[in-house]
Design a protein around this motif. Structure first.
Motif, mmCIF file in Angstrom:
data_model
loop_
_atom_site.group_PDB
_atom_site.id
_atom_site.type_symbol
_atom_site.label_atom_id
_atom_site.label_comp_id
_atom_site.label_asym_id
_atom_site.label_seq_id
_atom_site.Cartn_x
_atom_site.Cartn_y
_atom_site.Cartn_z
ATOM 1 N N SER A 1 -30.425 69.793 6.132
ATOM 2 C CA SER A 1 -29.859 69.489 7.442
ATOM 3 C C SER A 1 -29.779 67.977 7.648
ATOM 4 C CB SER A 1 -30.720 70.112 8.549
ATOM 5 O OG SER A 1 -32.025 69.568 8.514
ATOM 6 N N GLU A 2 -28.883 67.585 8.557
ATOM 7 C CA GLU A 2 -28.713 66.152 8.826
ATOM 8 C C GLU A 2 -29.950 65.556 9.472
ATOM 9 O OE1 GLU A 2 -25.260 64.952 10.850
ATOM 10 O OE2 GLU A 2 -23.864 65.698 9.335
ATOM 11 N N GLU A 3 -30.690 66.357 10.259
ATOM 12 C CA GLU A 3 -31.915 65.856 10.892
ATOM 13 C C GLU A 3 -32.964 65.491 9.833
ATOM 14 O OE1 GLU A 3 -30.393 68.592 11.734
ATOM 15 O OE2 GLU A 3 -29.616 68.155 13.737
ATOM 16 N N GLU A 4 -32.947 66.260 8.734
ATOM 17 C CA GLU A 4 -33.911 66.009 7.661
ATOM 18 C C GLU A 4 -33.467 64.850 6.776
ATOM 19 O OE1 GLU A 4 -36.083 68.538 4.057
ATOM 20 O OE2 GLU A 4 -34.660 69.519 5.407
ATOM 21 N N MET A 5 -32.153 64.660 6.667
ATOM 22 C CA MET A 5 -31.633 63.634 5.766
ATOM 23 C C MET A 5 -31.551 62.257 6.423
ATOM 24 S SD MET A 5 -28.097 63.740 3.565
ATOM 25 C CE MET A 5 -28.533 65.304 2.839
ATOM 26 N N PHE A 6 -31.246 62.223 7.720
ATOM 27 C CA PHE A 6 -31.062 60.948 8.413
ATOM 28 C C PHE A 6 -32.081 60.796 9.539
ATOM 29 C CE2 PHE A 6 -26.655 62.137 7.109
ATOM 30 C CZ PHE A 6 -26.542 61.212 6.100
ATOM 31 N N LYS A 7 -32.541 59.583 9.719
ATOM 32 C CA LYS A 7 -33.467 59.262 10.797
ATOM 33 C C LYS A 7 -32.794 58.240 11.709
ATOM 34 C CE LYS A 7 -37.988 57.155 11.603
ATOM 35 N NZ LYS A 7 -39.106 56.430 10.963
ATOM 36 N N VAL A 8 -32.812 58.482 13.012
ATOM 37 C CA VAL A 8 -32.138 57.604 13.969
ATOM 38 C C VAL A 8 -32.913 56.297 14.096
ATOM 39 C CG1 VAL A 8 -31.299 57.376 16.334
ATOM 40 C CG2 VAL A 8 -31.283 59.605 15.209
ATOM 41 N N VAL A 9 -32.158 55.175 14.091
ATOM 42 C CA VAL A 9 -32.760 53.848 14.238
ATOM 43 C C VAL A 9 -32.196 53.203 15.495
ATOM 44 C CG1 VAL A 9 -33.005 51.573 13.212
ATOM 45 C CG2 VAL A 9 -33.038 53.577 11.767
ATOM 46 N N THR A 10 -33.072 52.707 16.346
ATOM 47 C CA THR A 10 -32.628 51.981 17.538
ATOM 48 C C THR A 10 -33.107 50.543 17.415
ATOM 49 O OG1 THR A 10 -34.641 52.709 18.662
ATOM 50 C CG2 THR A 10 -32.659 54.009 19.026
ATOM 51 N N THR A 11 -32.174 49.619 17.522
ATOM 52 C CA THR A 11 -32.508 48.194 17.405
ATOM 53 C C THR A 11 -31.975 47.461 18.620
ATOM 54 O OG1 THR A 11 -30.472 47.801 16.182
ATOM 55 C CG2 THR A 11 -32.435 48.221 14.890
ATOM 56 N N GLY A 12 -32.792 46.566 19.197
ATOM 57 C CA GLY A 12 -32.350 45.773 20.331
ATOM 58 C C GLY A 12 -32.502 46.521 21.634
ATOM 59 N N ALA A 13 -32.647 45.766 22.707
ATOM 60 C CA ALA A 13 -32.871 46.372 24.019
ATOM 61 C C ALA A 13 -31.584 46.943 24.607
ATOM 62 C CB ALA A 13 -33.455 45.342 24.968
ATOM 63 N N LYS A 14 -30.438 46.277 24.329
ATOM 64 C CA LYS A 14 -29.199 46.680 24.980
ATOM 65 C C LYS A 14 -28.623 47.958 24.370
ATOM 66 C CE LYS A 14 -27.797 42.065 26.481
ATOM 67 N NZ LYS A 14 -26.751 41.025 26.415
ATOM 68 N N ILE A 15 -28.773 48.115 23.057
ATOM 69 C CA ILE A 15 -28.138 49.271 22.413
ATOM 70 C C ILE A 15 -29.141 50.357 22.079
ATOM 71 C CG2 ILE A 15 -26.280 47.894 21.430
ATOM 72 C CD1 ILE A 15 -27.798 47.981 18.765
ATOM 73 N N ARG A 16 -30.299 50.329 22.728
ATOM 74 C CA ARG A 16 -31.326 51.329 22.418
ATOM 75 C C ARG A 16 -30.874 52.733 22.805
ATOM 76 N NH1 ARG A 16 -37.206 49.433 23.678
ATOM 77 N NH2 ARG A 16 -36.616 48.110 21.935
ATOM 78 N N LYS A 17 -30.068 52.839 23.827
ATOM 79 C CA LYS A 17 -29.616 54.151 24.267
ATOM 80 C C LYS A 17 -28.617 54.754 23.288
ATOM 81 C CE LYS A 17 -30.256 53.184 29.194
ATOM 82 N NZ LYS A 17 -29.584 53.054 30.498
ATOM 83 N N LYS A 18 -27.853 53.902 22.601
ATOM 84 C CA LYS A 18 -26.826 54.428 21.695
ATOM 85 C C LYS A 18 -27.463 54.951 20.406
ATOM 86 C CE LYS A 18 -23.208 51.412 23.442
ATOM 87 N NZ LYS A 18 -22.242 50.354 23.116
ATOM 88 N N GLY A 19 -28.220 54.132 19.700
ATOM 89 C CA GLY A 19 -28.884 54.556 18.466
ATOM 90 C C GLY A 19 -27.910 55.071 17.427
ATOM 91 N N TRP A 20 -26.917 54.270 17.037
ATOM 92 C CA TRP A 20 -25.883 54.730 16.112
ATOM 93 C C TRP A 20 -26.241 54.475 14.652
ATOM 94 C CZ3 TRP A 20 -23.343 50.948 13.162
ATOM 95 C CH2 TRP A 20 -23.592 49.614 13.547
#
Length: 255
Positions: free
Chosen positions: A122-141
């Motif tokens: 599954s994609e949840e097992e293969m990829f881990k979400v990374v959030t960087t910076g205060a402004k784009i923390r909500k996006k997490g792309w």
């Protein structure tokens, strides 16, 4: 329509449009088969069933077009003279059909792999979400690949600002333990490329090494030679273990 065509002709791209329309019919038929419900679905299925029967009959007729079949012994319209009764009638049909079947088996065996069916990741097992910076923390792309991967020698990371998929250095593999199925020998060979990952095209593009992945390995050290005498430099192999669990890549050479 015919009068209009005679008077004004056709568009310059008429043949191309007709060809594309015919090519799309398969996609439309598949879409209808998936989405239709009730009586329409039954009618569509009956129509497709009849089309498939006609198609199979046509293919069979094409295959048996140039085949010499033996005349039936009980057929009164083809009487055989007495001096020909002890001779064998020409029956090349059976030999030809068996030859075609053998050829198809050989062709299928060439592309057969040790693990034809593999459980997906599954994609949840293969990829881990990374959030960087205060402004784009909500996006997490951004995503970190948590599975072992392969990258080429000339690979360089993109600018972190534009990098979407991050492949950690600790999970990159350059070599695999490849087993020759006939010689029963296991050799450590360098990986050249990831040919196909059964999970998804994105996994193939990222070079993810999971169970069932077909990779290309450098076999120049093995000294393999083709029937014509040419040296084989690279061959395909299939990963047979879970590299994420074992910490190494084990594969079987596709001979």
């Amino acid at each position: 329509m015919e009068r209009h065509t005679k008077l004004f002709g056709r568009r310059l791209d008429h043949e191309e449009r007709v060809r594309k329309k015919e090519a799309r019919q398969g996609h439309q038929a598949s879409k209808d088969a998936q989405n239709l419900r009730g009586l329409r679905a039954k009618m569509h299925q009956q129509k497709r069933h009849k089309e498939k029967i006609q198609m199979k009959k046509q293919i069979k007729a094409h295959e048996e077009r140039n085949v010499k079949a033996a005349p039936e012994a009980d057929d009164p319209s083809n009487p055989v003279p007495a001096y020909l009764l002890d001779r064998n009638n020409p029956a090349a049909a059976k030999a030809l059909s068996s030859a075609i079947k053998d050829k198809r088996k050989e062709k299928a065996a060439r592309f057969s792999v040790p693990l034809p069916k593999v459980k997906g990741i599954s994609e949840e097992e293969m990829f881990k979400v990374v959030t960087t910076g205060a402004k784009i923390r909500k996006k997490g792309w951004k995503r970190v690949v948590t599975q072992p991967t392969f990258v080429g020698q000339e690979y360089t990371r993109r600018n972190p600002k534009f990098e979407r998929f991050i492949r950690p250095m600790g999970l990159r593999y350059k070599k695999a333990h490849v087993t020759h199925p006939e010689l029963k020998v296991t050799v450590q060979l360098p990986i050249i490329a990831v040919k196909k990952n059964p999970n998804s095209p994105l996994s193939t593009q990222l070079g993810v090494l999971s169970k069932g992945t077909v990779i290309e390995v450098d076999v120049s050290d093995l000294g393999l030679v083709t029937a014509s005498g040419k040296v084989v430099w690279a061959r395909y192999a299939q990963v047979t273990n879970n590299p994420s669990n074992d910490g190494c890549v084990n594969a079987v050479l596709l001979v």
